[in-house]
Scaffold this motif. Structure first.
Motif, short mmCIF file in Angstrom:
data_model
loop_
_atom_site.label_atom_id
_atom_site.label_comp_id
_atom_site.label_asym_id
_atom_site.label_seq_id
_atom_site.Cartn_x
_atom_site.Cartn_y
_atom_site.Cartn_z
N GLN A 66 12.42 1.84 1.79
CA GLN A 66 12.37 1.57 0.23
C GLN A 66 11.04 1.51 -0.39
O GLN A 66 10.51 0.62 -1.15
N ALA A 67 10.52 2.79 -0.33
CA ALA A 67 9.11 3.11 -0.74
C ALA A 67 9.20 4.23 -1.47
O ALA A 67 10.03 5.32 -1.38
N ASP A 68 8.34 4.59 -2.53
CA ASP A 68 8.15 5.66 -2.95
C ASP A 68 6.94 6.60 -2.82
O ASP A 68 6.92 7.62 -3.14
N ARG A 69 6.30 6.28 -1.71
CA ARG A 69 5.28 7.17 -0.98
C ARG A 69 5.05 6.63 0.50
O ARG A 69 5.45 5.66 0.73
N LEU A 70 4.47 7.46 1.33
CA LEU A 70 4.38 7.17 2.55
C LEU A 70 3.18 6.31 2.73
O LEU A 70 2.28 6.29 2.03
N LEU A 71 3.13 5.45 3.79
CA LEU A 71 2.38 4.58 4.13
C LEU A 71 2.16 3.47 3.03
O LEU A 71 1.14 2.71 2.90
N ALA A 72 3.15 3.09 2.22
CA ALA A 72 2.93 2.12 1.25
C ALA A 72 2.65 0.83 1.74
O ALA A 72 2.05 -0.12 1.07
N GLY A 73 3.13 0.41 2.72
CA GLY A 73 2.91 -0.80 3.50
C GLY A 73 1.81 -0.81 4.42
O GLY A 73 1.56 -1.78 5.00
N ASP A 74 0.88 0.22 4.77
CA ASP A 74 -0.19 0.35 5.48
C ASP A 74 -1.50 0.94 4.76
O ASP A 74 -1.73 2.18 4.83
N ARG A 75 -2.10 0.32 3.95
CA ARG A 75 -2.92 0.58 3.07
C ARG A 75 -4.13 1.00 3.79
O ARG A 75 -4.96 2.11 3.25
N ARG A 76 -4.55 0.29 4.77
CA ARG A 76 -5.77 0.94 5.48
C ARG A 76 -5.50 2.28 6.12
O ARG A 76 -6.45 3.10 5.90
N LEU A 77 -4.61 2.45 6.70
CA LEU A 77 -4.01 4.02 7.33
C LEU A 77 -4.22 4.95 6.25
O LEU A 77 -4.75 6.10 6.39
#
Length: 450
Positions: A385-396
Motif C-alpha cells: 500500500q505504497a506509492d514508492r519502494l522502501l517507503a517504510g524504510d527511510r534509512r535503507l
C-alpha cells in the motif's frame, strides 16, 4: 572429486581416518557434523556410517562418533526430505546411532541451489514447508531435529537479517538452537567491527530466545495461507524455469548480458565456478550465478517469477486477503520485504545497456525480463500500500540513493570495458584489470551481492 575406481575409494576412506586422527589429537569438538551435499535418499546417510566403520572411525564402544547431516539443496530434494528422514528413523541401526548422539538429527537446508533451481519464491516456500513437516515428524518420532541453514550473503541465497528470519521460522523449528553459515562479505559487514559484531550476536540470540521461549500462538488462518502460498510458489517456479532452464538460448544470453566471463576468471570463491566441465546455467554454481545478475544491476535472481505469482494470487484471492497475509504472517511479510529491497537495488535502465551486449538475443529476452520486473514492482507496491519502494524504510532508501551516484558510472564503464575486452578475445592485461576493478566497485556499492 577423485576419479572413479580404487583411488576414489582410498581417498574417501582417508577422509574418515583423518577425522578419527583429528578427534584423537585435538579432541571431539575439533570435528563438526559430516555434511552430505545433494542428499537424496536414506542410503546417502547410511553409507557414511558404513564407510566410517570400514575406515575405523569409531569410538571405544564401537560407535561412529559423528553427527551425519543430510543437505537438501534443490526444490525436489527439499520436497523429499520428509520421506528420507522417515526411512532413516525406521531403521533400527540408525535409531541406535541417533541415541548415541543424544537423540538429535541435524538437517542442513540449502538456500542457494534451491533458489537457482526454482526461483526465490519456490525456494523460500520449499524451505519453510520442509521445516514445518520435519518439525512435525520430530514431535511424532521423538527425535529432536536441529536445522542448519546454509545461507549466503545475498537475499537470493538466503541472506538478509538473521533476526527477522528466526522470527519468521515455523513455530517449534528453532527450539533453542540456531546454526547457519556466514560467508564472504557478510562476515566483514556484520562482524568486522567489534560493536557491530556484538550487536548482531545480541539480536540473533534475542530472536532465538523469543522464538523458543515465547513462540507465536497458533494461527488458525495459517492453513489457508499455506495453501495460497503453495500455489503461488508453483506459479513462480514454472515462470522462472521457463526462462532460465527451458529457453534454449537463455544460457547464451546470460553469458553475453552479464560479466560472468570476468567473474569466472577472477576465481574469487573457494570452489570452482562450475560443477563439472559442462556449460549452461545448470552446471554453474549459485554464487557466480547470483553475483553476475547483481553486477549488471538486474537482480533477476531475486524477483523473476514473483510478479506473475503475486498477480495470480491477487486475482485469485483478492487484494484484501493478500494484504492481510502480508501484514499478519511473518514468513510472507519477510519475503515481501526482501523482494522490495531487491527491486529497490535493481536498475532496469542500466541493465538494458548490458542486455544490448547480447545483440539479437536482447530483443528476445529483455522484454520478458522488463515486463516481469514491472509486474513484480506493481504487485509489491499494491501489497505494501505504497506509492514508492522502501517507503517504510527511510534509512535503507536513503542509503541506496546516496550510493547509486557512485555505482552507476562504474556500471556504465563496465559495459564499455566488456564490449572492448570481448572484441579483443578476452586478453589478460590492462583491460581485464580495469574490469576486475569495476567488479569490486559495483559489489561494494550494491552490497548483498554474493
Amino acid at each position: 572429486v577423485p576419479a572413479p575406481g580404487a583411488d576414489a575409494g582410498a581417498a574417501t576412506l582417508a577422509v574418515f581416518r583423518t577425522v578419527a586422527d583429528a578427534r584423537k589429537h585435538y579432541g571431539a569438538p575439533a570435528i563438526g557434523p559430516y555434511i552430505i551435499s545433494m542428499s537424496r535418499s536414506a542410503a546417502d546417510v547410511l553409507a557414511v556410517l558404513a564407510l566410517a566403520r570400514v575406515a575405523g572411525c569409531v569410538d571405544a564402544d564401537g560407535r561412529v562418533p559423528l553427527d551425519v547431516a543430510p543437505l537438501f539443496e534443490t526444490i525436489a530434494d527439499l520436497r523429499a526430505a520428509q520421506d528420507v528422514l522417515v526411512q532413516l528413523f525406521a531403521d533400527p541401526l540408525y535409531r541406535e546411532h541417533l541415541a548415541s548422539r543424544g537423540g538429535r538429527q541435524m538437517v542442513m537446508l540449502g538456500y542457494s541451489d534451491s533458489a537457482k533451481d526454482g526461483g526465490l519464491f519456490a525456494s523460500r516456500w520449499a524451505l519453510q514447508r520442509t521445516q514445518v513437516l520435519l518439525t512435525e515428524l520430530a514431535q511424532r518420532s521423538g527425535v529432536r531435529i536441529a536445522f542448519f541453514h546454509g545461507r549466503g550473503g545475498s537475499i537470493s541465497r538466503g541472506g538478509g537479517k538473521t533476526e527477522r528470519a528466526v522470527i519468521a521460522a515455523p513455530r517449534g523449528s528453532v527450539d533453542g538452537y540456531l546454526r547457519l553459515t556466514e560467508q564472504g562479505e557478510v562476515i566483514h559487514r556484520k562482524y568486522g567491527i567489534r560493536a557491530l559484531a556484538l550487536r548482531n550476536l545480541e539480536q540473533t540470540t534475542g530472536a532465538v530466545l523469543r522464538a523458543s521461549l515465547r513462540p507465536r500462538p497458533a494461527e488458525p488462518r495459517e492453513a489457508a495461507w499455506r495453501e495460497m502460498v503453495g500455489r503461488m510458489a508453483e506459479v513462480s517456479r514454472s515462470h522462472y524455469r521457463a526462462l532460465v532452464h527451458e529457453s534454449a538460448r537463455f544460457a547464451d544470453y546470460f553469458r553475453a548480458a552479464t560479466p560472468i566471463d570476468v567473474i569466472e576468471r577472477l576465481r574469487m570463491g573457494s570452489r570452482p565456478p562450475r560443477r563439472g566441465g559442462a556449460g549452461g546455467v545448470a552446471s554453474l554454481r549459485a554464487i557466480p550465478w547470483v553475483f553476475a545478475w547483481s553486477q549488471n544491476r538486474a537482480g533477476l535472481t531475486g524477483w523473476y517469477g514473483i510478479g506473475t505469482a503475486l498477480g495470480d494470487g491477487i486475482a485469485r484471492h483478492g487484494i484484501d486477503a493478500m494484504r492481510e497475509m502480508t501484514r499478519d504472517w511473518p514468513f510472507f511479510a519477510t519475503f515481501v520485504e526482501d523482494v522490495e529491497m531487491l527491486l529497490a537495488k535493481s536498475d532496469l535502465d542500466i541493465f538494458a545497456r548490458y542486455s544490448r551486449l547480447a545483440g539479437a538475443l536482447h530483443d528476445e529476452f529483455h522484454p520478458l525480463i522488463a515486463d516481469e520486473f514491472a509486474r513484480t514492482l506493481a504487485a509489491v507496491l499494491q501489497l505494501r500500500q505504497a506509492d514508492r519502494l522502501l517507503a517504510g524504510d527511510r534509512r535503507l532508501a536513503l542509503s541506496i540513493r546516496l550510493r547509486n551516484p557512485y555505482v552507476d558510472p562504474i556500471s556504465l564503464l563496465q559495459v564499455d570495458l566488456l564490449a572492448r575486452w570481448r572484441a579483443q578475445d578476452r586478453p589478460e592485461g590492462e583491460l581485464f584489470l580495469a574490469l576486475a576493478a569495476t567488479v569490486n566497485g559495483i559489489a561494494a556499492g550494491v552490497q548483498n551481492t554474493g
